[in-house]
Design an enzyme around this catalytic site. Sequence first.
Site, PDB file in Angstrom:
ATOM      1  N   GLY A  48       0.927  -1.360   0.070  1.00  0.00           N
ATOM      2  CA  GLY A  48       0.123   0.062   0.000  1.00  0.00           C
ATOM      3  C   GLY A  48       0.665   1.298   0.063  1.00  0.00           C
ATOM      4  O   GLY A  48       1.927   1.612  -0.672  1.00  0.00           O
ATOM      5  N   VAL A  49       0.310   2.336   0.902  1.00  0.00           N
ATOM      6  CA  VAL A  49       1.013   3.458   0.885  1.00  0.00           C
ATOM      7  C   VAL A  49       2.672   3.336   1.380  1.00  0.00           C
ATOM      8  O   VAL A  49       3.384   3.769   0.881  1.00  0.00           O
ATOM      9  CB  VAL A  49       0.340   4.462   1.976  1.00  0.00           C
ATOM     10  CG1 VAL A  49       0.950   5.670   2.213  1.00  0.00           C
ATOM     11  CG2 VAL A  49      -1.101   4.863   1.391  1.00  0.00           C
ATOM     12  N   ASP A  50       2.536   2.525   2.576  1.00  0.00           N
ATOM     13  CA  ASP A  50       3.929   2.153   3.079  1.00  0.00           C
ATOM     14  C   ASP A  50       4.978   1.545   1.802  1.00  0.00           C
ATOM     15  O   ASP A  50       6.095   2.319   1.708  1.00  0.00           O
ATOM     16  CB  ASP A  50       3.884   0.916   4.033  1.00  0.00           C
ATOM     17  CG  ASP A  50       4.823   0.807   4.908  1.00  0.00           C
ATOM     18  OD1 ASP A  50       5.162   0.097   5.898  1.00  0.00           O
ATOM     19  OD2 ASP A  50       5.907   1.815   4.940  1.00  0.00           O
ATOM     20  N   SER A  54      -5.355   3.552   7.660  1.00  0.00           N
ATOM     21  CA  SER A  54      -6.316   2.305   8.025  1.00  0.00           C
ATOM     22  C   SER A  54      -7.367   1.800   7.177  1.00  0.00           C
ATOM     23  O   SER A  54      -8.110   0.874   7.394  1.00  0.00           O
ATOM     24  CB  SER A  54      -7.021   2.550   9.516  1.00  0.00           C
ATOM     25  OG  SER A  54      -5.972   2.390  10.650  1.00  0.00           O
TER      26      SER A  54
HETATM   27  N1  APR Z   1      -1.037   7.454  -2.481  1.00  0.00           N
HETATM   28  C1  APR Z   1      -2.154   7.485  -1.689  1.00  0.00           C
HETATM   29  N2  APR Z   1      -3.102   6.681  -1.369  1.00  0.00           N
HETATM   30  C2  APR Z   1      -2.677   5.210  -1.459  1.00  0.00           C
HETATM   31  C3  APR Z   1      -1.459   4.951  -2.120  1.00  0.00           C
HETATM   32  C4  APR Z   1      -0.832   5.927  -2.834  1.00  0.00           C
HETATM   33  N3  APR Z   1       0.452   5.771  -3.561  1.00  0.00           N
HETATM   34  N4  APR Z   1      -1.633   3.556  -2.181  1.00  0.00           N
HETATM   35  C5  APR Z   1      -2.476   3.235  -1.242  1.00  0.00           C
HETATM   36  N5  APR Z   1      -3.082   4.197  -1.004  1.00  0.00           N
HETATM   37  C6  APR Z   1      -4.466   4.312  -0.103  1.00  0.00           C
HETATM   38  C7  APR Z   1      -5.206   2.854  -0.223  1.00  0.00           C
HETATM   39  O1  APR Z   1      -5.906   2.690  -1.495  1.00  0.00           O
HETATM   40  C8  APR Z   1      -6.009   3.082   0.999  1.00  0.00           C
HETATM   41  O2  APR Z   1      -7.113   3.749   0.708  1.00  0.00           O
HETATM   42  O3  APR Z   1      -4.018   4.457   1.055  1.00  0.00           O
HETATM   43  C9  APR Z   1      -5.160   3.771   1.922  1.00  0.00           C
HETATM   44  C10 APR Z   1      -4.558   3.205   3.200  1.00  0.00           C
HETATM   45  O4  APR Z   1      -4.320   1.820   2.804  1.00  0.00           O
HETATM   46  P1  APR Z   1      -3.007   1.113   3.073  1.00  0.00           P
HETATM   47  O5  APR Z   1      -1.695   1.486   2.483  1.00  0.00           O
HETATM   48  O6  APR Z   1      -3.386  -0.436   3.043  1.00  0.00           O
HETATM   49  O7  APR Z   1      -2.669   1.306   4.775  1.00  0.00           O
HETATM   50  P2  APR Z   1      -3.595   0.672   6.082  1.00  0.00           P
HETATM   51  O8  APR Z   1      -4.744   0.412   5.835  1.00  0.00           O
HETATM   52  O9  APR Z   1      -3.257   1.796   7.203  1.00  0.00           O
HETATM   53  O10 APR Z   1      -2.684  -0.553   6.088  1.00  0.00           O
HETATM   54  C11 APR Z   1      -1.452  -0.505   6.835  1.00  0.00           C
HETATM   55  O11 APR Z   1      -0.463  -2.034   5.121  1.00  0.00           O
HETATM   56  O12 APR Z   1       0.916  -1.595   3.383  1.00  0.00           O
HETATM   57  C12 APR Z   1       0.756  -2.115   4.574  1.00  0.00           C
HETATM   58  O13 APR Z   1       2.813  -1.903   5.902  1.00  0.00           O
HETATM   59  C13 APR Z   1       1.576  -1.382   5.858  1.00  0.00           C
HETATM   60  O14 APR Z   1       0.991  -2.931   7.286  1.00  0.00           O
HETATM   61  C14 APR Z   1       0.892  -1.905   7.133  1.00  0.00           C
HETATM   62  C15 APR Z   1      -0.688  -1.687   6.753  1.00  0.00           C
END
Ligand code: APR
Length: 173
Positions: free
Chosen positions: A31-33, A121
């Site tokens: 995801g974002v991470d 989240s």
């Molecule tokens: N830019 C903006 N938003 C994004 C991007 C991006 N490049 N990539 C994903 N998103 C959105 C997703 O579509 C979602 O709506 O960010 C939101 C949060 O999704 P996640 O990244 O899955 O974050 P979260 O739900 O907090 O879960 C965190 O996921 O990636 C792993 O290491 C992270 O274990 C942690 C968990």
Amino acid sequence: MQITAEQGDITTAQVDAVVNAANSTLLGGGGVDGAIHTAAGPRLLEACEELRRTTLPDGLGVGDAVVTPGFDLPAAWVVHTVGPNRHRGETDPDLLTSCFRQSLGVAADAKSRTVAFPAVSAGAYGWDADDVARIALEAVRAWDDENPAAIDAVRFVLFSAGVLGAFERALEG
Ligand code: APR
């Protein structure tokens, strides 16, 4: 404080600080991470590993936030925060409120004037986007009331039209 919502890739946001939806290990993920680590380059992981060796040996707690440089990102700073994971029964909205408040505090301490948030989240951690949007806006507005003129602008940068719609509804509400 100007508060806006837009659809886009947060890694390209031209802001002082980008907030990362991290996990407690701080060692990357999807995801974002994953996107932020890829765009920031390997020095971001090195900085996070250093935090784990020093100030955060047990990782970052749910609702907490910590800053690192942004390295290859346009943003000078990355603020890492760990959102509550609904799949682990972390359903207390105060945990998510804390993510947004702590992230603003850490960003302000780094002298950031503009901050971009993802929908913490609302992805892998299973929270409903409308709940995240409502909680996020309440938290940001309350923090701004308590810290006037500390930050000029917060931009919610959302990956999908559906999540953007949730934030637009919350902004109108
Ligand atoms: N830019 C903006 N938003 C994004 C991007 C991006 N490049 N990539 C994903 N998103 C959105 C997703 O579509 C979602 O709506 O960010 C939101 C949060 O999704 P996640 O990244 O899955 O974050 P979260 O739900 O907090 O879960 C965190 O996921 O990636 C792993 O290491 C992270 O274990 C942690 C968990």
